[in-house]
Design an enzyme around this catalytic site. Structure first.
Site, PDB file in Angstrom:
ATOM      1  CB  THR A  77      -7.362 -14.522 -17.572  1.00 18.51           C
ATOM      2  OG1 THR A  77      -6.258 -15.031 -16.820  1.00 18.51           O
ATOM      3  CG2 THR A  77      -7.879 -13.262 -16.890  1.00 18.51           C
ATOM      4  N   PRO A  78      -7.973 -16.706 -19.774  1.00 15.19           N
ATOM      5  CG  PRO A  78      -8.544 -16.119 -21.974  1.00 15.19           C
ATOM      6  CD  PRO A  78      -8.556 -15.593 -20.557  1.00 15.19           C
ATOM      7  NE  ARG A  88     -10.663  -7.015 -22.018  1.00 15.58           N
ATOM      8  CZ  ARG A  88     -10.679  -7.982 -22.937  1.00 15.58           C
ATOM      9  NH1 ARG A  88      -9.965  -7.867 -24.035  1.00 15.58           N
ATOM     10  NH2 ARG A  88     -11.381  -9.076 -22.741  1.00 15.58           N
ATOM     11  N   PRO A 104      -4.830 -17.332 -13.286  1.00 14.63           N
ATOM     12  CG  PRO A 104      -2.586 -16.827 -13.246  1.00 14.63           C
ATOM     13  CD  PRO A 104      -3.689 -17.302 -12.377  1.00 14.63           C
ATOM     14  CD  GLU A 106      -6.355 -24.876 -16.462  1.00 14.67           C
ATOM     15  OE1 GLU A 106      -7.216 -25.563 -17.045  1.00 14.67           O
ATOM     16  OE2 GLU A 106      -6.557 -23.705 -16.047  1.00 14.67           O
ATOM     17  CB  THR A 157     -19.731 -21.003 -24.922  1.00 13.34           C
ATOM     18  OG1 THR A 157     -19.367 -19.959 -25.834  1.00 13.34           O
ATOM     19  CG2 THR A 157     -21.215 -20.895 -24.629  1.00 13.34           C
ATOM     20  N   GLY A 160     -18.118 -20.845 -19.316  1.00 10.39           N
ATOM     21  CA  GLY A 160     -18.919 -19.685 -18.952  1.00 10.39           C
ATOM     22  C   GLY A 160     -20.251 -20.081 -18.338  1.00 10.39           C
ATOM     23  CD  GLU A 177     -13.650 -11.063 -23.963  1.00  9.79           C
ATOM     24  OE1 GLU A 177     -13.344 -10.521 -25.034  1.00  9.79           O
ATOM     25  OE2 GLU A 177     -12.893 -11.064 -22.976  1.00  9.79           O
ATOM     26  CB  CYS A 211     -12.917 -14.388 -27.867  1.00 14.27           C
ATOM     27  SG  CYS A 211     -12.321 -12.839 -27.220  1.00 14.27           S
TER      28      CYS A 211
END
Length: 240
Positions: A77-78, A88, A104, A106, A157, A160, A177, A211
């Site tokens: 996650t960001p 979520r 999580p 960093e 991206t 990703g 996402e 996002c």
């Protein structure tokens, strides 16, 4: 770190930690925590409704469909929504019966660590496994491990693509996402003031770090002048 986690022992303290760590407004931090709780409630409700399906699509044959846990889920996650995005992802994984490896961001780990601590308090040991560190050091071994069966990533991206490449050799189930380029469209018959107020939220919520933020605005010529003037005025009134 221990002091920050102690301060976040109440909902208000947690919201203030989210605000301080990410820079978002306190009202938005409170809203994020409330939304995070909703994810767990919804998944708990769906879990109660889960049942075996009996299908008779083919004459003379009966098909039984039942939910089964997939395996370990890696959750990446960001920083911009350090509680709601993990919630979520983690809530449905738990509802499906999947243990979770949680990394999580960093950049803003403390708010996420409060969530991890809360979950650890109420779940069997090892259900949620939270690891902090540099992404490659943590994530690469996870994605290469046979017990990990699904990865859910929210972020850039660029990263990703790296996650997708690492998941490809095992055909790992992957949910990505990534960065968006959402359009905001103002039609000729639009209520200009309403459109302006909507765009203020769509573009500037969470200081623009979203996002799904509006990144392209298309305005009909008929209302373009009034819209631009009103939007500039409204933007200049914002308090940063």
């Amino acid at each position: 770190v221990a002091g920050d986690l102690d301060t976040a022992s109440t909902a208000e303290g947690w919201a203030r930690l989210v605000s301080r760590e990410t820079g978002k407004r306190l009202a938005e931090a409170r809203g994020e925590l409330a939304l995070s709780a909703v994810y767990f409630r919804v998944m708990a409700d769906l879990l109660e409704e889960q049942q075996e399906l009996v299908l008779q699509a083919v004459p003379g044959a009966v098909h039984h469909v039942e939910p089964r846990p997939l395996g370990v889920a890696a959750v990446l996650t960001p920083w911009n929504f350090p509680v709601s995005i993990p919630a979520r992802k983690i809530a449905p994984a738990l509802a499906a019966g999947c243990p979770v490896l949680f990394k999580p961001s960093e950049v803003a780990p403390l708010s996420s660590m409060v969530l991890a601590t809360l979950l650890d308090r109420h779940l069997p040991a090892g259900t949620i496994n939270t690891v902090l560190g540099e992404p490659a050091d943590v994530v690469d071994p996870w994605l290469a491990h046979g017990e990990v069966q699904v990865v859910s990533f929210t972020g850039s991206t660029r990263v990703g693509r790296l996650v997708a490449a690492a998941a490809a050799p095992r055909f790992l189930r992957t949910v990505l996402e990534l960065g968006g380029c959402a359009p905001f469209i103002v039609l000729p018959d639009a209520d200009v003031e309403h459109a302006v107020q909507t765009l203020l939220v769509a573009k500037y919520r969470n200081n623009g770090q979203s996002c799904i933020a509006a990144n392209q605005v298309f305005v009909a010529r008929e209302v373009a002048g009034d819209f631009v003037d009103a939007f500039v005025t409204a933007t200049e009134r914002l308090v940063v």
